[in-house]
Design an enzyme around this catalytic site. Structure first.
Site, PDB file in Angstrom:
ATOM      1  N   HIS A   1     -15.456  -7.961   5.190  1.00 36.78           N
ATOM      2  CA  HIS A   1     -14.660  -7.714   3.906  1.00 36.78           C
ATOM      3  C   HIS A   1     -14.877  -8.699   2.830  1.00 36.78           C
ATOM      4  O   HIS A   1     -14.028  -8.843   1.977  1.00 36.78           O
ATOM      5  CB  HIS A   1     -13.214  -7.717   4.187  1.00 36.78           C
ATOM      6  CG  HIS A   1     -12.945  -6.838   5.473  1.00 36.78           C
ATOM      7  ND1 HIS A   1     -12.999  -5.361   4.977  1.00 36.78           N
ATOM      8  CD2 HIS A   1     -12.624  -6.601   6.563  1.00 36.78           C
ATOM      9  CE1 HIS A   1     -12.769  -4.609   6.127  1.00 36.78           C
ATOM     10  NE2 HIS A   1     -12.600  -5.390   7.110  1.00 36.78           N
TER      11      HIS A   1
ATOM     12  N   LYS B   1       0.797  -1.230  -0.145  1.00 33.47           N
ATOM     13  CA  LYS B   1      -0.029   0.125  -0.040  1.00 33.47           C
ATOM     14  C   LYS B   1       0.963   1.298   0.114  1.00 33.47           C
ATOM     15  O   LYS B   1       0.620   2.396  -0.614  1.00 33.47           O
ATOM     16  CB  LYS B   1      -0.916   0.063   1.223  1.00 33.47           C
ATOM     17  CG  LYS B   1      -1.729  -1.084   1.374  1.00 33.47           C
ATOM     18  CD  LYS B   1      -2.476  -1.563   0.061  1.00 33.47           C
ATOM     19  CE  LYS B   1      -2.857  -3.208   0.068  1.00 33.47           C
ATOM     20  NZ  LYS B   1      -2.508  -3.432  -1.222  1.00 33.47           N
TER      21      LYS B   1
ATOM     22  N   ARG C   1      -5.778  -8.124 -10.452  1.00 32.62           N
ATOM     23  CA  ARG C   1      -6.335  -9.349 -11.225  1.00 32.62           C
ATOM     24  C   ARG C   1      -7.521  -9.004 -11.719  1.00 32.62           C
ATOM     25  O   ARG C   1      -8.091  -8.346 -11.829  1.00 32.62           O
ATOM     26  CB  ARG C   1      -6.451 -10.533 -10.005  1.00 32.62           C
ATOM     27  CG  ARG C   1      -7.172  -9.849  -9.257  1.00 32.62           C
ATOM     28  CD  ARG C   1      -7.684 -10.835  -8.038  1.00 32.62           C
ATOM     29  NE  ARG C   1      -8.940 -10.362  -7.062  1.00 32.62           N
ATOM     30  CZ  ARG C   1      -8.599  -9.347  -5.957  1.00 32.62           C
ATOM     31  NH1 ARG C   1      -7.492  -9.055  -5.628  1.00 32.62           N
ATOM     32  NH2 ARG C   1      -9.696  -9.138  -5.191  1.00 32.62           N
TER      33      ARG C   1
ATOM     34  N   GLU D   1      -4.128   6.312   8.542  1.00 37.82           N
ATOM     35  CA  GLU D   1      -5.272   7.341   7.819  1.00 37.82           C
ATOM     36  C   GLU D   1      -6.282   7.839   8.629  1.00 37.82           C
ATOM     37  O   GLU D   1      -6.677   7.117   9.791  1.00 37.82           O
ATOM     38  CB  GLU D   1      -5.872   6.235   6.702  1.00 37.82           C
ATOM     39  CG  GLU D   1      -5.065   6.117   5.383  1.00 37.82           C
ATOM     40  CD  GLU D   1      -5.525   5.220   4.366  1.00 37.82           C
ATOM     41  OE1 GLU D   1      -6.713   5.025   4.543  1.00 37.82           O
ATOM     42  OE2 GLU D   1      -4.895   5.151   3.126  1.00 37.82           O
TER      43      GLU D   1
HETATM   44  C1  MV4 Z   1     -10.750   2.545   5.252  1.00 35.06           C
HETATM   45  C2  MV4 Z   1     -12.024   2.496   5.626  1.00 35.06           C
HETATM   46  C3  MV4 Z   1     -12.127   3.652   6.300  1.00 35.06           C
HETATM   47  N1  MV4 Z   1     -11.475   4.553   6.403  1.00 35.06           N
HETATM   48  N2  MV4 Z   1      -9.738   3.521   5.254  1.00 35.06           N
HETATM   49  C4  MV4 Z   1     -11.223  -2.105   3.965  1.00 35.06           C
HETATM   50  C5  MV4 Z   1     -10.758  -2.767   2.746  1.00 35.06           C
HETATM   51  C6  MV4 Z   1      -9.501  -2.110   2.319  1.00 35.06           C
HETATM   52  N3  MV4 Z   1      -9.622  -2.262   0.935  1.00 35.06           N
HETATM   53  C7  MV4 Z   1      -9.664  -0.705   2.964  1.00 35.06           C
HETATM   54  N4  MV4 Z   1     -10.788  -0.828   3.594  1.00 35.06           N
HETATM   55  C8  MV4 Z   1     -11.322   0.140   4.473  1.00 35.06           C
HETATM   56  N5  MV4 Z   1     -10.514   1.241   4.368  1.00 35.06           N
HETATM   57  C9  MV4 Z   1     -10.116   4.747   5.871  1.00 35.06           C
HETATM   58  N6  MV4 Z   1      -9.159   5.525   5.969  1.00 35.06           N
HETATM   59  C10 MV4 Z   1     -12.981   1.583   5.767  1.00 35.06           C
HETATM   60  C11 MV4 Z   1     -12.479   0.473   5.193  1.00 35.06           C
HETATM   61  C12 MV4 Z   1     -13.363  -0.790   5.129  1.00 35.06           C
HETATM   62  C13 MV4 Z   1     -14.375  -0.987   3.872  1.00 35.06           C
HETATM   63  C14 MV4 Z   1     -13.928  -0.710   2.689  1.00 35.06           C
HETATM   64  C15 MV4 Z   1     -14.470  -1.248   1.625  1.00 35.06           C
HETATM   65  C16 MV4 Z   1     -15.288  -2.077   1.619  1.00 35.06           C
HETATM   66  C17 MV4 Z   1     -15.843  -2.634   3.013  1.00 35.06           C
HETATM   67  C18 MV4 Z   1     -15.246  -1.989   4.141  1.00 35.06           C
HETATM   68  C19 MV4 Z   1     -15.636  -2.595   5.193  1.00 35.06           C
HETATM   69  C20 MV4 Z   1     -14.940  -1.927   6.365  1.00 35.06           C
HETATM   70  C21 MV4 Z   1     -14.133  -1.132   6.349  1.00 35.06           C
END
Ligand code: MV4
Length: 479
Positions: free
Chosen positions: A234, A115, A291, A199
């Protein structure tokens, strides 16, 4: 390209082979002992047993798969999703053995696998990112000051994580040090890399991702967005395209940002750029998945494309057959992931045999399936049985079709997420389009699903009774 080996199993192996066949390309399946009778093995022109059931003794054995490919004069390997699909070393080993890896170069896989490297790569492209640190945290006291500036709650993320792995919310300053210690040791244990960053926590985001495609001639396109907010821990369960919240302006801004992310790592092939969308419709780049994703069919449907065909053409050195201006959205598509999991029992894996297994069919219904009646669902792999995809001119049409298709899908012997799909399709928040990533946590429980189904059953019974009474009345009319 004359022959492709598909280094995968289940629905995605079949889906890739179907396109290869359509293009006149021969297919090779690889399989583990437990998959001997699987549809992907029967469908392929040739099939090779590569090992025992556990993935690390079969589908993850990159070198063995490359040996098979060489001995059968295979031109290219399609990795599907999961398994070896985002393994940069495997992509590299393919190239070294003169086999085309149908996917991006190892360089792009490596950058996006970290990341922090990803954030660094896109720096000069003006991609919106959540406020936070862009380097691994080395000094916890410094980090604490930054966190206080950003404002709590904040999120600690592992650089080597992704897809929700290695994330930790910190609600208030007093918990910062202890959570940081935990996050780092977790990251070391899980990924062998203790790099973490922080973040601002976006509290109620939508998860929106953009499908991109690039060729080796410097052409990049995006195929619009997928809305993936209906997820549980997730794990996505329902996806759709387009999203009901994007305006044309926001759509083209996000599309442009996604293409820039792809450019930043010299991307080639099909990729997905993930964004968070907050309640004010600000979007932030999260990560790029290098992918073909599980939910790619909804994008294929609304853009009238075959993404696997495009992947194969691009891997073969051909130019993308379309430009951005040629692409438009037509209609609406929904996808339900049908898992062998019991929604009434905390989505625990439901093991057993598919005693009855009949797929729904008809206009506006596509099932990407990997199983047949009589088969057992192996415990060794992801429990997804199929993807039920419906589409129509409008979102409402796609939702109605989904409910119909779920009730026409006849599965006996195991529990599945089909009833969960009905729950989602009948929920007001989903129907109105007003939901975020907390949908399942906020609205779903086994009890609510049972109540909803009882209500539906009652309504159905009342309608049947009314029909019955109406008919009786007619019969009694004297002539
Ligand atoms: C976040 C977030 C809130 N704030 N970043 C979860 C998967 C990963 N790709 C990043 N994710 C998240 N990052 C910040 N700064 C909330 C999530 C997140 C989330 C994101 C996409 C789909 C489902 C999720 C479920 C919980 C948290």
């Amino acid at each position: 390209m004359k022959k492709i080996l598909v280094a995968n199993r289940g629905e995605i192996a079949l889906r890739v082979m179907k396109t290869a066949k359509k293009m006149g390309i021969k297919t090779v399946a690889v399989y583990s002992t437990i998959d001997r009778q699987s549809p992907h093995v029967k469908f392929a022109d040739e099939a090779v047993l590569i090992g025992e059931a556990p993935s690390n003794k079969s589908y993850l054995l990159g070198n063995k798969i490359i040996e098979v490919a060489k001995s059968l004069n295979v031109d290219a390997i399609h990795p599907g999703y999961g398994f070896l699909s985002e393994n940069a070393d495997f992509a590299e080993a393919c190239e070294q053995n003169n086999i085309i890896f149908i996917g991006p170069k190892s360089h792009a896989i490596r950058i996006m696998g970290s990341k922090l490297a990803a954030k660094d790569a896109v720096k000069s492209y003006n991609i919106p990112m959540v406020p936070g640190t862009d380097e691994a945290i080395t000094d916890i006291a410094d980090a604490k000051k930054i966190a206080a500036n950003i404002g709590f709650p904040i999120l600690i993320k592992a650089s080597a994580g992704g897809g929700g792995k290695g994330m930790r919310i910190v609600e208030k300053e007093s918990e910062f040090e202890s959570q940081m210690d935990r996050a780092i040791s977790e990251a070391v244990n899980a990924f062998g890399d203790g790099s973490v960053f922080i973040e601002k926590y976006v509290a109620s985001p939508r998860h929106i991702e953009i499908q991109v495609m690039a060729d080796t001639h410097g052409n990049y396109i995006h195929l619009f967005e997928r809305e993936c907010s209906i997820q549980r821990r997730h794990q996505k369960v329902v996806e759709e395209a387009p999203s009901s919240v994007l305006t044309p302006e926001l759509r083209s801004k996000m599309g442009e940002a996604a293409v820039n992310v792809a450019k930043a790592c010299d991307y080639v092939g099909a990729g997905t750029v993930e964004f968070l969308l907050d309640e004010h419709h600000n979007f932030y780049f999260l990560e790029m998945n290098t992918r073909l994703q599980v939910e790619h069919p909804v994008s294929e449907i609304i853009t009238n494309t075959d993404l696997v065909e495009l992947q194969i053409k691009v891997a073969n050195g051909e130019k993308l057959p379309m430009q951005q201006k040629d692409l438009k959205i037509t209609g609406h598509a929904l996808e339900l992931r049908v898992y062998a999991e019991d929604p009434l029992n905390d989505f625990l894996p439901s093991v057993g045999t598919l005693e009855t297994y009949k797929l729904p069919e008809g206009k506006g219904i596509r099932v990407d399936n990997g199983f047949e009646e009589g088969m057992e669902i192996p415990i060794y792999y992801d429990p997804m049985i199929s993807k039920l995809i419906t589409y129509g001119n409008t979102r409402d049409e796609a939702i109605s079709l989904m409910k119909q298709a779920i009730s026409d899908y006849d599965i006996k012997g195991i529990e599945t997420t089909l009833p969960f799909g009905t729950f989602v399709c009948e929920h007001d928040a989903f129907r109105s389009g007003n939901f975020d990533t907390h949908f399942v946590k906020k609205y779903f429980s086994a009890e609510k699903m049972k109540l909803q189904h009882e209500k539906e059953a009652k309504i159905a019974a009342l309608i049947a009774l009314k029909h019955f009474n109406d008919e009786e009345k007619q019969l009694r009319v004297p002539n």
